[in-house]
Design a protein around this motif. Structure first.
Motif: not given
Length: 70
Positions: A29-33, A46-51
């Motif tokens: 997810l991080i690499r394809t963002s 944090k905002s999109e995935h609630g971490l």
């Protein structure tokens, strides 16, 4: 005897347990963002995935360091 995992990777077991996804999926997810900056990626997780902040920061720091060869 193995040494304890240190640094951002020390968060990985709790991230997998709490959010139910393997670390490889988070890294993908991080690499394809389309985002590239550390804090942009942290805030997105944090905002999109609630971490939580610490978990998001650990994932981003480890992934960016791994990708830069550090």
């Amino acid at each position: 005897m193995t040494d304890a995992v240190k640094g951002p990777a020390s968060y990985f077991p709790s991230i997998e347990k709490k959010y139910g996804r393997p670390i490889g999926e988070w890294q993908e997810l991080i690499r394809t963002s389309p985002l590239t900056q550390h804090m942009e990626l942290v805030n997105w997780l944090k905002s999109e995935h609630g971490l939580g902040h610490g978990h998001a920061n650990a994932l981003v720091a480890h992934t960016l360091a791994e990708d830069s060869g550090k």
